[in-house]
Design a protein around this motif. Sequence first.
Motif, mmCIF file in Angstrom:
data_model
loop_
_atom_site.group_PDB
_atom_site.id
_atom_site.type_symbol
_atom_site.label_atom_id
_atom_site.label_comp_id
_atom_site.label_asym_id
_atom_site.label_seq_id
_atom_site.Cartn_x
_atom_site.Cartn_y
_atom_site.Cartn_z
ATOM 1 N N ILE A 190 -25.589 -45.199 6.763
ATOM 2 C CA ILE A 190 -25.542 -46.471 6.032
ATOM 3 C C ILE A 190 -26.914 -46.757 5.460
ATOM 4 O O ILE A 190 -27.934 -46.733 6.170
ATOM 5 C CB ILE A 190 -25.070 -47.630 6.934
ATOM 6 C CG1 ILE A 190 -23.623 -47.388 7.353
ATOM 7 C CG2 ILE A 190 -25.194 -48.964 6.206
ATOM 8 C CD1 ILE A 190 -23.034 -48.466 8.229
ATOM 9 N N ALA A 224 -24.613 -50.688 1.952
ATOM 10 C CA ALA A 224 -24.344 -52.077 2.326
ATOM 11 C C ALA A 224 -24.919 -53.028 1.284
ATOM 12 O O ALA A 224 -25.825 -52.673 0.514
ATOM 13 C CB ALA A 224 -24.955 -52.374 3.695
ATOM 14 N N ASP A 244 -21.787 -57.481 6.717
ATOM 15 C CA ASP A 244 -21.285 -56.468 5.789
ATOM 16 C C ASP A 244 -21.459 -55.070 6.364
ATOM 17 O O ASP A 244 -20.622 -54.193 6.134
ATOM 18 C CB ASP A 244 -22.012 -56.582 4.446
ATOM 19 C CG ASP A 244 -21.525 -55.552 3.436
ATOM 20 O OD1 ASP A 244 -20.342 -55.604 3.065
ATOM 21 O OD2 ASP A 244 -22.331 -54.688 3.027
ATOM 22 N N VAL A 245 -22.529 -54.843 7.110
ATOM 23 C CA VAL A 245 -22.733 -53.541 7.754
ATOM 24 C C VAL A 245 -21.649 -53.317 8.801
ATOM 25 O O VAL A 245 -21.089 -52.219 8.907
ATOM 26 C CB VAL A 245 -24.138 -53.468 8.388
ATOM 27 C CG1 VAL A 245 -24.293 -52.169 9.179
ATOM 28 C CG2 VAL A 245 -25.214 -53.555 7.307
ATOM 29 N N LEU A 248 -18.529 -52.368 6.996
ATOM 30 C CA LEU A 248 -18.582 -50.983 6.519
ATOM 31 C C LEU A 248 -18.215 -50.012 7.626
ATOM 32 O O LEU A 248 -17.469 -49.047 7.407
ATOM 33 C CB LEU A 248 -19.974 -50.658 5.986
ATOM 34 C CG LEU A 248 -20.293 -50.983 4.535
ATOM 35 C CD1 LEU A 248 -21.730 -50.596 4.227
ATOM 36 C CD2 LEU A 248 -19.349 -50.262 3.594
#
Length: 482
Positions: A190, A224, A244-245, A248
Amino acid sequence: MLSVGIGSGLWEFKHFQSWQRAYSLPAQNTNAAICFPENNIDVIPKLPFSNYVPPLYTGPTANEVLKKRKEFLSPSTYYFYEKPVNLVHGKMQYVFDDDGHRYLDAFGGIATVGCGHCHPDVVKAVINQTKNLQHSTVLYLNHAIADFAEALASKLPGDLKVVFFTNSGTEANELAITMARLYTGCHDIISLRNAYHGNEAGIMAATALCNWKFNLVQSGVHHAVNPDPYRGIFGSDGEMYAKDVQDLIQFGTCGHVAAFISEAIQGVAGIGELAPGYLPAVYSIIRNAGGLCIADEVQTGFARTGSHFWGFEVHGVVPDIVTMAKGIGNGIPLGAVVTTSEIAEVLTHRTYFNTFGGNPVCTAAGLAVLRVIEKEKLQENAHVVGSYLKQRLNALKAKHEIIGDVRGRGLMLGVELVTDRRRKTPAKVETLHLMEQMKDMGLLIGKGGYYENVLRITPPLCFSKEDADFLVEVMDYSMMKL
């Protein structure tokens, strides 16, 4: 009319005797208001005094160099300014062109020259090592490599003690990603939108700026939402960006990841600071998913942020892997990856080797850099002068509508230019024009950001308050003439 050479241009003005500083800040009162003249475009900023005289240059002219570049270098090699500057000499925070004009270097070779151009201690270390042994590879013993590794490890927290030397930041980030994937057994990485971690085939996947990416196979990286307090959708709410991470991982992976990689301040992306509280929250999320946390310190490391030696320290986190380059060697091609002995062990499962990684000349320079930073208190200087400069830039923002944002820390600052503050419309054309004007007055400055509308200020860490005053004066003068 009297003509006076300033920077690389000849400037004419009518009132030479009235040349004085356009504004000043009381030395003892750092909270005092900063006043600017309203429209005094007759007062042309003057480079800080220097009695240093560069050696006479007798080499090829700028036009001759440019002709060779066009004929023999890759067409992807580009340069700043309509008329490129032919730099032939450097002295601390100043550089000189082939005509002997002096410039204040506020870009530092892209946050690379930390100690100052041609710092005598670094030059001496390079010369002495070159005289004794220029290259040997790590297949043999040499104290220069071991000494620097020990000194470098001492600057990092916790169990970050094992060093792998590389030749660049791109190579360091490639190695860090490889180690994370091997250690965790996972492939997914990420990264952040707007991030830059290198543009070679492998690490290009983690870079998230389309103008730095080619149409190559790039797998296993999820980008992200960028926790950008200025343009980001959640403002300065670090917790919301961190969510948001988590999303994901939950919806874009198998639930486990290899690593998260980020800069503490995004350099190429326009000196983008991360929203407060973001990194601690994300590090916790990544580790819960079995991943490692990689801190890209290629630009923020080696005291540039002033308040701390490493950028990640500002956020109160400890990474599992740290990558570094640029300021590590003051311009010498050198990079490094530092991690724990447990993570480092994964490279023993096969053969990992780097011919020039840990070259004795490069590592001798690196050790000299660490000693200069400490001896000359460059971290403290970056903090004091950087804070002063940021204050002056914020005062300039209050005067000029074209400045949408001032951000950064220490001597890693950014000034984002917009044509409309409310809409945050990028002022790309104006940015190029201002850079040309500032160059002609003796100031070299960088640019960055997705829209290429951010002035990047990353000078050598020996930058003084007088240099900071000149930078702001030149910027003010150029903006008044827009």
